[in-house]
Design an enzyme around this catalytic site. Structure first.
Site, mmCIF file in Angstrom:
data_model
loop_
_atom_site.group_PDB
_atom_site.id
_atom_site.type_symbol
_atom_site.label_atom_id
_atom_site.label_comp_id
_atom_site.label_asym_id
_atom_site.label_seq_id
_atom_site.Cartn_x
_atom_site.Cartn_y
_atom_site.Cartn_z
ATOM 1 N N SER A 68 0.833 -1.207 0.000
ATOM 2 C CA SER A 68 0.000 0.000 0.000
ATOM 3 C C SER A 68 0.870 1.261 0.000
ATOM 4 O O SER A 68 1.563 1.532 -0.967
ATOM 5 C CB SER A 68 -0.974 -0.033 1.180
ATOM 6 O OG SER A 68 -1.943 0.976 1.060
ATOM 7 N N HIS A 75 -8.904 1.026 -0.439
ATOM 8 C CA HIS A 75 -8.697 0.021 -1.490
ATOM 9 C C HIS A 75 -10.007 -0.661 -1.896
ATOM 10 O O HIS A 75 -10.085 -1.880 -2.027
ATOM 11 C CB HIS A 75 -7.666 -1.023 -1.036
ATOM 12 C CG HIS A 75 -6.304 -0.442 -0.800
ATOM 13 N ND1 HIS A 75 -5.521 0.045 -1.818
ATOM 14 C CD2 HIS A 75 -5.606 -0.248 0.356
ATOM 15 C CE1 HIS A 75 -4.385 0.510 -1.305
ATOM 16 N NE2 HIS A 75 -4.417 0.353 0.003
#
Length: 765
Positions: A87, A191
């Site tokens: 991430s 996400h």
């Protein structure tokens, strides 16, 4: 082989970075100035308890990761083979790979953190003890269809995202079934599609920066594959809404030889990597996390992800990394959209490179097809577009290149070029810029298709100085772009085209490829390029044995053409596909090339069941023997009008004039009126356009005049699959054909090596 990895949000802790801030006070002060607060105070003391808040966490982790990498590199001198980050950590990896400098990375992360922190109405939960496939089944079976598996962290550690109420309901639902599920303390559904607004805002922010390609392969969270050329910004924007495919990313690294993982900036990922390494893999991946956002119909049409095979080891790893593909394999851009958007998307979804065929199509149709490809491959998967040299209208060639640059097409396949044209040089140079480490980065790559040594040498050399100077005077290029263009070849990827369907010089692969490899060595020595040139082979590749021979000869990759014309995804008419599936290796012939008629250039075409090759060669014979249409004997002229053209030559000339006027080419009409030979050439050229259109439309009334450009490779392929379901083109798919050829080639090479080893008494391989 070594990979450096960086953790994401969750790795923060009070006291982190102390020794790094002391070692790099200037960068620490620069970070504090950009952020507007003391980074040292935040990380070491956290007096206001802000370190756990997204808008503060992300910049802090980026700085710590970037400084940790700098210190590691200075202390060890090591250069990893791959970089990756979880991430937020992906930004550290990209900075370490030279895609952007420290200040740019921090500004991107600061904006990203602020936008994600503003997200409301969503939540996340960690699920432990269930793998990703089983968790998706649980979500579907229990009616939690609105939730996304946002992080596939390890075989038994997943994170889901969605609206707050649904996440809370899931926690209670799984808890009642003794599945451990913990609500995470975050403000939004990271996400997942619920981050769409943050994604759009971030996209507008990113447009203000020039982001380069990583100099070292960086594995993208959204694709679990290396960043594709020219797609750094787009991939980072997509990352906000796409799941983090960490398990797949680690599998990719392991499959490519990584044995040593170095974690910088935290101590979170090592445990996950150990779990991934030790857990058994599923037999095959049947669906990507991104596919959960598609409609059921779209998911049925999307080919399943395939397990890695020995075929993935064939060819050059550099080529695979550069193009962002799993295999050293490409499909060429066949004329008039035969290499269709559907074909390119199907290949791209399986990490295979296909080129959209644009030759002979008007710009609006090309633009629409490019948009279809980009929509179908929105997650950064590989694709390219063919650019066919326009020897008649350089302005049209320039307009096409301008269109492709506007749409940020990362790779073009340059076909039928005899010299480096301004349009081609513009595309190449416009994509050049310096990375943070001073290296030249390429946003625009050219895969050149060549059949002559003198043309290959031009593509292996830097762009011609006079053309660069002209483009600079036009303000089409900057000083930096001109300077950098003098230091790189026109093409880093050159396809040697042996005898093939379509345009061909009838070259022999076993002669041409070794000779071209010698030219490559000479060019590399002469110019001293930092990035090596890869050389592929095309022409005659219709069976595993032929593909195996290409790799044994030294090809870095292979490119196929004719065999893909007879597939479900091909843009060719069903009538022609029905004809092509039955041809053999002797059912093709040579004919003049309509776009280079006066020069005597040749194309290889279908002979079985049509008169086109005979008639096309007759036209060239007439052109060679007569000075104008009026000199052709009346009997011959009547035959042409009745059987070739289906109308009078005067009517054909009227059609030609109408077309030229529509293209703004009135001067061509004036020249033809003054030169009977030129007028005859233009009239005869009409026949080639007409016969191609008949074949593309499947017009049965003109079947004997079909012009179908194809080579004997298709006949060899037909022979290979005879007696199987692939005997019918209705069962042939471009990705499946490619994988079958590569798998067969790998087995062919392995068998040959075993036989050779046995014959000399050596240990088998």
């Amino acid at each position: 082989m070594k990979a450096v990895v960086f953790p994401g949000q969750g790795a923060q802790r009070r006291g982190m970075g102390r020794e790094l801030f002391d070692a790099y006070p200037e960068l620490t002060d620069q970070a504090s100035e950009i952020l507007g607060y003391s980074l040292r105070t935040l990380c070491l003391d956290d007096p206001h308890r802000q370190l756990g808040r997204t808008e503060y966490t992300q910049p802090a982790l980026f700085v710590v990761g970037a400084l940790a990498h700098r210190q590691w590199r200075e202390n060890t001198g090591d250069q990893p083979a791959f970089l990756a980050g979880h991430s937020l950590g992906e930004y550290c990896a990209l900075h370490a790979a030279g895609a952007f400098d420290f200040a740019t990375g921090l500004r991107l992360v600061q904006r990203r953190g602020a936008l994600m922190a503003q997200a409301r109405g969503g939540g996340m939960a960690a699920v432990v003890g269930v793998d990703a496939a089983r968790l998706r089944e649980l979500l579907d079976e229990s009616g939690f269809l609105g939730l996304t598996v946002a992080n596939d962290n390890a075989p038994e550690q997943q994170v889901v995202s969605g609206d707050t109420a649904t996440v809370d309901a899931l926690v209670a639902h799984l808890d009642a079934r003794d599945v451990r599920c913990v609500r995470l303390n975050v403000s939004g559904a990271f996400h997942s599609p619920l981050m769409h607004q943050a994604q759009q805002d971030f996209a507008r922010f990113v447009d203000g920066f020039a982001l380069g390609d990583p100099a070292t392969p960086v594995i993208a969270n959204a694709t679990a594959r290396p960043y594709a050329p020219g797609r750094t910004a787009r991939t980072l924007v997509d990352q906000i809404v796409q799941p983090v495919r960490w398990t797949e990313s680690v599998h990719h690294l392991l499959d490519h030889g990584v044995t040593d993982f170095v974690e910088l900036g935290g101590r979170v990922l090592g445990r996950l990597i150990d779990q991934i390494r030790s857990a058994p893999r599923p037999a095959a991946r049947t669906e990507t996390p991104a596919a959960r956002t598609e409609t059921p119909a779209a998911r049925r049409d999307t080919p399943a992800a395939l397990p890695d095979t020995p075929a993935a080891a064939l060819g050059s790893p550099l080529f695979r990394r550069r193009m962002g593909v799993r295999h050293a394999y490409a499909v060429g851009g066949m004329y008039r959209g035969i290499a269709s958007a559907e074909m390119v998307v199907r290949l791209g979804r399986n990490r295979m490179l296909g080129f959209l065929g644009t030759g002979g199509l008007p710009l609006p149709e090309i633009e629409q097809a490019v948009k279809e490809v980009q929509h179908g491959l929105a997650d950064g998967r590989p694709y390219g577009v063919n650019v066919l040299a326009d020897h008649d209208d350089p302005a049209a060639e320039r307009a096409l290149v301008e269109l492709l640059m506007r749409h940020r097409v990362p790779v073009i396949e340059a076909s039928a070029f005899m010299q480096m044209t301004p349009a081609l040089v513009l595309y190449r140079a416009r994509g050049l810029h310096r990375g943070a480490d001073g290296r030249t980065l390429c946003d625009h790559r050219i895969m050149a298709k060549v059949s002559r040594p003198e043309v290959a040498e031009q593509f292996m050399a830097p762009a011609p100085g006079p053309v660069l100077d002209r483009l600079r005077r036009e303000n089409a290029l900057t000083d930096e772009q001109v300077e950098l263009a003098r230091t790189v070849p026109m093409s880093h990827d050159i396809t040697v085209e042996a005898d093939s369907g379509g345009h061909t010089d009838g070259g022999v692969a076993t002669v041409m490829l070794p000779a071209m490899l010698t030219l490559r060595r000479q060019a590399q020595h002469r110019y001293g390029y930092d990035e090596p040139i890869c050389m592929g082979l095309a022409g005659g590749l219709g069976t595993p044995a032929a593909v195996a021979a290409a790799f044994v000869l030294g090809a870095d990759y292979v490119l196929t053409g004719s065999i893909n014309q007879c597939t479900v995804e091909s843009g060719m008419s069903t009538e022609v596909k029905d004809m092509l599936q039955d041809i053999g290796i002797a059912d093709t012939a040579y004919a003049p090339a309509g776009d280079m008629f006066e020069f005597g250039a040749k194309v290889q075409v279908l002979r079985k069941g049509v008169f086109f090759p005979t008639r096309a060669n007759k036209l060239f014979s007439l052109y060679s023997h007569y000075d104008g249409l009026d000199d052709i004997p009346q009997k011959t002229r009547s035959l042409l009008e009745r059987t070739y053209f289906g109308r009078s030559l005067e009517e054909v000339w009227g059609d030609v004039c109408s077309y030229l006027r529509s293209q703004g080419r009135e001067t061509d009409i004036d020249r033809a009126d003054a030169d009977p030979k030129q007028k005859m050439a233009l009239v005869f050229r009409w026949y080639f356009f007409h016969t191609t259109r008949l074949a593309m439309d499947g017009d049965g009334s003109g079947k004997v005049n079909y012009q179908v450009q194809t080579g004997p490779a298709l006949g060899a392929f037909n022979q290979w699959v005879d007696g199987t379901e692939l005997a019918s083109w209705r069962h042939r798919h471009v990705d499946r054909i490619g994988l079958m050829l590569l798998d067969g080639a790998a087995e062919h090479i392995a068998t040959a090596c075993r036989q050779w080893s046995a014959s000399i008494g050596a240990p088998s391989v």
